[in-house]
Scaffold this motif. Structure first.
Motif, PDB file in Angstrom:
ATOM      1  N   HIS A   1     -71.737   9.418  39.402  1.00  0.00           N
ATOM      2  CA  HIS A   1     -70.389   8.964  39.042  1.00  0.00           C
ATOM      3  C   HIS A   1     -69.719   9.980  38.116  1.00  0.00           C
ATOM      4  CE1 HIS A   1     -70.001   5.117  40.977  1.00  0.00           C
ATOM      5  NE2 HIS A   1     -71.166   4.706  40.513  1.00  0.00           N
ATOM      6  N   ALA A   2     -70.456  10.435  37.106  1.00  0.00           N
ATOM      7  CA  ALA A   2     -69.850  11.346  36.126  1.00  0.00           C
ATOM      8  C   ALA A   2     -69.339  12.617  36.810  1.00  0.00           C
ATOM      9  CB  ALA A   2     -70.873  11.706  35.047  1.00  0.00           C
ATOM     10  N   TRP A   3     -70.138  13.157  37.697  1.00  0.00           N
ATOM     11  CA  TRP A   3     -69.777  14.395  38.403  1.00  0.00           C
ATOM     12  C   TRP A   3     -68.495  14.194  39.212  1.00  0.00           C
ATOM     13  CZ3 TRP A   3     -70.988  19.247  37.860  1.00  0.00           C
ATOM     14  CH2 TRP A   3     -70.889  20.145  38.917  1.00  0.00           C
ATOM     15  N   ARG A   4     -68.433  13.093  39.927  1.00  0.00           N
ATOM     16  CA  ARG A   4     -67.245  12.852  40.765  1.00  0.00           C
ATOM     17  C   ARG A   4     -66.040  12.447  39.933  1.00  0.00           C
ATOM     18  NH1 ARG A   4     -71.625  12.209  43.731  1.00  0.00           N
ATOM     19  NH2 ARG A   4     -71.558  12.942  45.875  1.00  0.00           N
ATOM     20  N   GLN A   5     -66.281  11.721  38.869  1.00  0.00           N
ATOM     21  CA  GLN A   5     -65.149  11.368  37.998  1.00  0.00           C
ATOM     22  C   GLN A   5     -64.559  12.612  37.348  1.00  0.00           C
ATOM     23  OE1 GLN A   5     -66.755   8.369  35.372  1.00  0.00           O
ATOM     24  NE2 GLN A   5     -66.880   6.859  37.018  1.00  0.00           N
ATOM     25  N   GLY A   6     -65.416  13.581  37.025  1.00  0.00           N
ATOM     26  CA  GLY A   6     -64.917  14.823  36.436  1.00  0.00           C
ATOM     27  C   GLY A   6     -63.910  15.485  37.356  1.00  0.00           C
ATOM     28  N   GLU A   7     -64.202  15.452  38.637  1.00  0.00           N
ATOM     29  CA  GLU A   7     -63.264  16.080  39.577  1.00  0.00           C
ATOM     30  C   GLU A   7     -61.956  15.289  39.669  1.00  0.00           C
ATOM     31  OE1 GLU A   7     -64.369  16.664  43.672  1.00  0.00           O
ATOM     32  OE2 GLU A   7     -62.532  17.837  43.973  1.00  0.00           O
ATOM     33  N   VAL A   8     -62.075  13.970  39.732  1.00  0.00           N
ATOM     34  CA  VAL A   8     -60.852  13.151  39.841  1.00  0.00           C
ATOM     35  C   VAL A   8     -60.011  13.300  38.573  1.00  0.00           C
ATOM     36  CG1 VAL A   8     -59.995  10.786  40.041  1.00  0.00           C
ATOM     37  CG2 VAL A   8     -61.877  11.548  41.483  1.00  0.00           C
ATOM     38  N   ALA A   9     -60.673  13.311  37.418  1.00  0.00           N
ATOM     39  CA  ALA A   9     -59.916  13.486  36.160  1.00  0.00           C
ATOM     40  C   ALA A   9     -59.160  14.813  36.201  1.00  0.00           C
ATOM     41  CB  ALA A   9     -60.871  13.448  34.965  1.00  0.00           C
ATOM     42  N   ALA A  10     -59.831  15.867  36.671  1.00  0.00           N
ATOM     43  CA  ALA A  10     -59.191  17.184  36.723  1.00  0.00           C
ATOM     44  C   ALA A  10     -57.978  17.153  37.659  1.00  0.00           C
ATOM     45  CB  ALA A  10     -60.200  18.232  37.205  1.00  0.00           C
ATOM     46  N   ARG A  11     -58.150  16.542  38.810  1.00  0.00           N
ATOM     47  CA  ARG A  11     -57.028  16.478  39.767  1.00  0.00           C
ATOM     48  C   ARG A  11     -55.853  15.706  39.164  1.00  0.00           C
ATOM     49  NH1 ARG A  11     -57.768  18.345  44.598  1.00  0.00           N
ATOM     50  NH2 ARG A  11     -59.887  18.845  45.250  1.00  0.00           N
ATOM     51  N   ASN A  12     -56.173  14.631  38.447  1.00  0.00           N
ATOM     52  CA  ASN A  12     -55.091  13.819  37.887  1.00  0.00           C
ATOM     53  C   ASN A  12     -54.425  14.501  36.684  1.00  0.00           C
ATOM     54  OD1 ASN A  12     -55.669  12.074  39.912  1.00  0.00           O
ATOM     55  ND2 ASN A  12     -56.732  10.568  38.646  1.00  0.00           N
ATOM     56  N   VAL A  13     -55.203  15.276  35.930  1.00  0.00           N
ATOM     57  CA  VAL A  13     -54.594  16.072  34.852  1.00  0.00           C
ATOM     58  C   VAL A  13     -53.639  17.082  35.493  1.00  0.00           C
ATOM     59  CG1 VAL A  13     -55.046  17.881  33.140  1.00  0.00           C
ATOM     60  CG2 VAL A  13     -56.467  15.838  33.179  1.00  0.00           C
ATOM     61  N   ALA A  14     -54.106  17.766  36.527  1.00  0.00           N
ATOM     62  CA  ALA A  14     -53.252  18.761  37.191  1.00  0.00           C
ATOM     63  C   ALA A  14     -51.997  18.087  37.744  1.00  0.00           C
ATOM     64  CB  ALA A  14     -54.040  19.455  38.302  1.00  0.00           C
ATOM     65  N   ALA A  15     -52.180  16.905  38.348  1.00  0.00           N
ATOM     66  CA  ALA A  15     -51.019  16.195  38.916  1.00  0.00           C
ATOM     67  C   ALA A  15     -50.011  15.858  37.825  1.00  0.00           C
ATOM     68  CB  ALA A  15     -51.494  14.929  39.619  1.00  0.00           C
ATOM     69  N   SER A  16     -50.530  15.500  36.647  1.00  0.00           N
ATOM     70  CA  SER A  16     -49.610  15.146  35.554  1.00  0.00           C
ATOM     71  C   SER A  16     -48.826  16.373  35.077  1.00  0.00           C
ATOM     72  CB  SER A  16     -50.385  14.518  34.385  1.00  0.00           C
ATOM     73  OG  SER A  16     -51.106  15.525  33.690  1.00  0.00           O
ATOM     74  N   LEU A  17     -49.293  17.563  35.471  1.00  0.00           N
ATOM     75  CA  LEU A  17     -48.574  18.792  35.117  1.00  0.00           C
ATOM     76  C   LEU A  17     -47.785  19.319  36.315  1.00  0.00           C
ATOM     77  CD1 LEU A  17     -51.486  20.542  33.149  1.00  0.00           C
ATOM     78  CD2 LEU A  17     -49.475  19.407  32.172  1.00  0.00           C
ATOM     79  N   GLY A  18     -47.712  18.505  37.355  1.00  0.00           N
ATOM     80  CA  GLY A  18     -46.904  18.894  38.516  1.00  0.00           C
ATOM     81  C   GLY A  18     -47.659  19.663  39.575  1.00  0.00           C
ATOM     82  N   ILE A  19     -49.003  19.690  39.471  1.00  0.00           N
ATOM     83  CA  ILE A  19     -49.800  20.410  40.480  1.00  0.00           C
ATOM     84  C   ILE A  19     -50.566  19.378  41.308  1.00  0.00           C
ATOM     85  CG2 ILE A  19     -51.632  22.126  40.830  1.00  0.00           C
ATOM     86  CD1 ILE A  19     -50.925  23.077  37.904  1.00  0.00           C
ATOM     87  N   GLY A  20     -50.212  19.218  42.559  1.00  0.00           N
ATOM     88  CA  GLY A  20     -50.893  18.247  43.422  1.00  0.00           C
ATOM     89  C   GLY A  20     -50.505  16.814  43.085  1.00  0.00           C
ATOM     90  N   SER A  21     -51.227  15.880  43.704  1.00  0.00           N
ATOM     91  CA  SER A  21     -50.893  14.474  43.438  1.00  0.00           C
ATOM     92  C   SER A  21     -52.119  13.748  42.910  1.00  0.00           C
ATOM     93  CB  SER A  21     -50.385  13.804  44.717  1.00  0.00           C
ATOM     94  OG  SER A  21     -51.295  14.059  45.758  1.00  0.00           O
ATOM     95  N   ARG A  22     -51.883  12.680  42.184  1.00  0.00           N
ATOM     96  CA  ARG A  22     -52.995  11.975  41.551  1.00  0.00           C
ATOM     97  C   ARG A  22     -53.623  10.972  42.516  1.00  0.00           C
ATOM     98  NH1 ARG A  22     -51.406   7.340  37.330  1.00  0.00           N
ATOM     99  NH2 ARG A  22     -50.299   5.989  38.757  1.00  0.00           N
ATOM    100  N   ARG A  23     -54.861  10.586  42.211  1.00  0.00           N
ATOM    101  CA  ARG A  23     -55.527   9.593  43.059  1.00  0.00           C
ATOM    102  C   ARG A  23     -56.469   8.752  42.197  1.00  0.00           C
ATOM    103  NH1 ARG A  23     -59.383  13.948  46.043  1.00  0.00           N
ATOM    104  NH2 ARG A  23     -61.194  13.682  44.726  1.00  0.00           N
ATOM    105  N   PRO A  24     -56.720   7.519  42.656  1.00  0.00           N
ATOM    106  CA  PRO A  24     -57.632   6.672  41.867  1.00  0.00           C
ATOM    107  C   PRO A  24     -59.076   7.075  42.123  1.00  0.00           C
ATOM    108  CG  PRO A  24     -56.869   5.491  43.810  1.00  0.00           C
ATOM    109  CD  PRO A  24     -56.174   6.829  43.828  1.00  0.00           C
ATOM    110  N   TYR A  25     -59.964   6.683  41.208  1.00  0.00           N
ATOM    111  CA  TYR A  25     -61.389   6.984  41.404  1.00  0.00           C
ATOM    112  C   TYR A  25     -62.026   5.901  42.260  1.00  0.00           C
ATOM    113  CZ  TYR A  25     -66.306   7.787  40.803  1.00  0.00           C
ATOM    114  OH  TYR A  25     -67.630   8.026  41.065  1.00  0.00           O
ATOM    115  N   ARG A  26     -62.596   6.317  43.352  1.00  0.00           N
ATOM    116  CA  ARG A  26     -63.318   5.380  44.225  1.00  0.00           C
ATOM    117  C   ARG A  26     -64.509   6.132  44.794  1.00  0.00           C
ATOM    118  NH1 ARG A  26     -59.773   2.027  47.270  1.00  0.00           N
ATOM    119  NH2 ARG A  26     -60.823   0.082  46.789  1.00  0.00           N
ATOM    120  N   HIS A  27     -65.687   5.560  44.622  1.00  0.00           N
ATOM    121  CA  HIS A  27     -66.854   6.273  45.137  1.00  0.00           C
ATOM    122  C   HIS A  27     -67.977   5.294  45.457  1.00  0.00           C
ATOM    123  CE1 HIS A  27     -70.254   8.896  45.503  1.00  0.00           C
ATOM    124  NE2 HIS A  27     -70.844   8.330  44.480  1.00  0.00           N
ATOM    125  N   ARG A  28     -68.517   5.437  46.653  1.00  0.00           N
ATOM    126  CA  ARG A  28     -69.679   4.610  47.001  1.00  0.00           C
ATOM    127  C   ARG A  28     -70.937   5.419  46.741  1.00  0.00           C
ATOM    128  NH1 ARG A  28     -67.186   2.414  51.571  1.00  0.00           N
ATOM    129  NH2 ARG A  28     -66.354   0.386  51.045  1.00  0.00           N
TER     130      ARG A  28
END
Ligand SMILES: Cc1cc2nc3c(=O)[nH]c(=O)nc-3n(C[C@H](O)[C@H](O)[C@H](O)COP(=O)(O)OP(=O)(O)OC[C@H]3O[C@@H](n4cnc5c(N)ncnc54)[C@H](O)[C@@H]3O)c2cc1C
Length: 454
Positions: A324-351
């Protein structure tokens, strides 16, 4: 316009992945700073193999400056009361005791967890945890020393006590430590017999009714069988009532004479997040599915320190696992980037993709994609999984495994880590800075050998 400042606190599974993803996504458009007490990422799941001498300690580390080129590393620890969400600053203490302050426009908190202490008399003084390299190195030396001292011991009772190793907590850490530990001490004794056919004894205790209580029942059954066949004394439904320097009083009234108590009862979120003054769930900082702290959208949290909603199980939070931590790290990074106008944000979902529990030798219990495996096949899957999951050093790890398969393991003490430098309470503000307390807290290793349990 100046570039936005992104500050990541903690370089474990979540923080390391966040830093790596952000440096790729933002390129030169943001300043990324990583605050961590050490210069490396630590691959915790292989720590039991360090404790029994299969892997050399550096194998389970990955250099931060060597692998995160566009990230500025600041060595230090954020202070418990040092995060000011209004001023957007983090105060920290560097490894030499100096202080500094870092400002941020986006903050990612990924400080992980610490040993969980229970109010059991004598445990803080007489047990050691298993959370980092110093503890693994300490245990390796300590176990080797106990066997060596036992081999020269005339008193059968003292010899038996030295050869009795008690592990509390049968989660994956405790289970792996006991499983690997029994093989390790058997190998030491083969080279230096204890006399009278004495065999080292490992006890694995848990208050739950089975080993690996939080994992799938089939995994638990496999692990239980392997451990018992190997001779590990499993005591379920049992806990520790008191620990002393001569042994452990169990909840069923039995007193087990021993010099070794390994405390693997689990972890709790790093107390740093308590200091922030935001809502917590069992000590973890509550975030929304985008890993943002409600009311402070410039602050993100992930990994063990964050209570992340489990979207597949409404009302629950994701488990404290490396996956979970490894995958959340990636989602957090994507959402930080999205908040700066780079890409779009997404919720964390992982099986869950399944878990592997390395039981030493060629044995493991694994359930990749829900398929239960045991024996050498599971062993191969477990090692393949770790090699794939490690962000670096794979070749060196594989080389150590190969050497271990063909050469006898080296059973020598290096004495690099002393008992007093690995106190159980790793949540204490200055766990690594206790040498001044040495004479009163613990005697040095040589005298410890005659002093009793460490
Ligand atoms: C021995 C062991 C074996 C494990 N085996 C498995 C396994 O097989 N499978 C599995 O899924 N999980 C396993 N886990 C659990 C897994 O390792 C954790 O869930 C995972 O490490 C959590 O990742 P994290 O990034 O949240 O925290 P961590 O990986 O713990 O990283 C936290 C980072 O933050 C740093 N930090 C802490 N406080 C501060 C501060 N104040 N300021 C700056 N930096 C700070 C730490 O030094 C560390 O670098 C194991 C854990 C242990 C201890």
């Amino acid at each position: 316009m100046s570039r936005p400042r992104i500050l990541i606190v903690g370089a474990g599974f979540a923080g390391y992945r966040a830093a790596r993803t952000l440096s790729r996504l933002t390129r030169q458009q943001a300043d990324i700073t990583l605050l961590n007490p050490t210069d490396h990422f630590l691959y915790l799941p292989l720590l039991p193999q360090v404790a029994v001498g299969i892997l050399e300690p550096r194998r389970v580390t990955v250099s931060l400056p060597g692998t995160l080129r566009r990230v500025r590393l600041v060595l230090g620890e954020a202070e418990a009361d040092g995060i000011d969400l209004d001023a957007r600053t983090v105060r920290y203490r560097d490894p030499e005791g100096g202080h500094g302050t870092l400002g941020y426009d986006r903050l990612v908190l990924a400080v992980g967890s610490v040993n969980k202490l229970l109010p059991v008399p004598g445990v803080a003084e007489n047990a050691h945890g298993f959370r980092g390299l110093p503890e693994a190195l300490y245990l390796r030396d300590h176990v080797t020393r106990q066997i060596e001292l036992a081999a020269g011991e005339d008193d059968p009772r003292t010899r038996a006590a030295r050869c009795t190793f008690v592990v509390v907590g049968a989660g994956y850490t405790g289970t792996e430590v006991a499983a690997q530990g029994q093989l390790f001490t058997d190998a030491l004794v083969r080279r230096r017999p204890l006399g009278d056919g004495v065999r080292p004894r490992w006890l694995l205790l848990d208050i739950a009714s089975r080993v690996l209580p939080e994992l799938d029942e089939k995994l638990s059954h496999t692990a239980d069988q392997v451990l018992r066949q190997r001779g590990v004394d499993i005591r379920t439904g049992t806990s520790v009532r008191e620990a002393t320097d001569g042994g452990v009083l169990l909840s069923d009234g039995e007193f087990v004479e021993s010099r070794t108590l390994v405390w693997c009862v689990g972890v709790r979120p790093d107390p740093l997040v308590e200091g922030i003054g935001q809502p917590l769930e069992r000590g973890r900082l509550i975030v929304d599915p985008y890993l943002q702290v409600p009311g402070h959208h410039e602050v993100f949290a992930c990994g063990d320190a964050a209570a992340v909603p489990d979207l597949d199980n409404p009302g629950q939070f994701t488990a404290m696992t490396a996956q979970h931590a490894w995958r959340q790290g990636e989602v957090a990074a994507r959402n930080v980037a999205a908040s700066l106008g780079i890409g779009s944000r997404r919720p964390y979902r992982h099986r869950d993709l399944g878990l592997v529990v390395d039981l030493g030798g060629v044995k493991a219990a694994a359930n990749p994609l829900g398929v239960s495996l045991s024996g050498p096949l599971a062993g191969a899957v477990a090692r393949g999984y770790h090699l794939a999951a490690m962000p670096g050093n794979r070749l060196r790890v594989a080389a150590d495994w190969l050497l271990d398969a063909v050469l006898p393991r080296q059973g020598v003490q290096l004495g690099l880590v002393r008992s007093w430098s690995v106190p159980l309470d790793t949540a204490s503000p200055e766990p690594a800075r206790v040498p001044e307390r040495q004479p009163s807290a613990r005697a040095p290793e040589q005298s410890e050998a005659t002093e009793g349990q460490s």
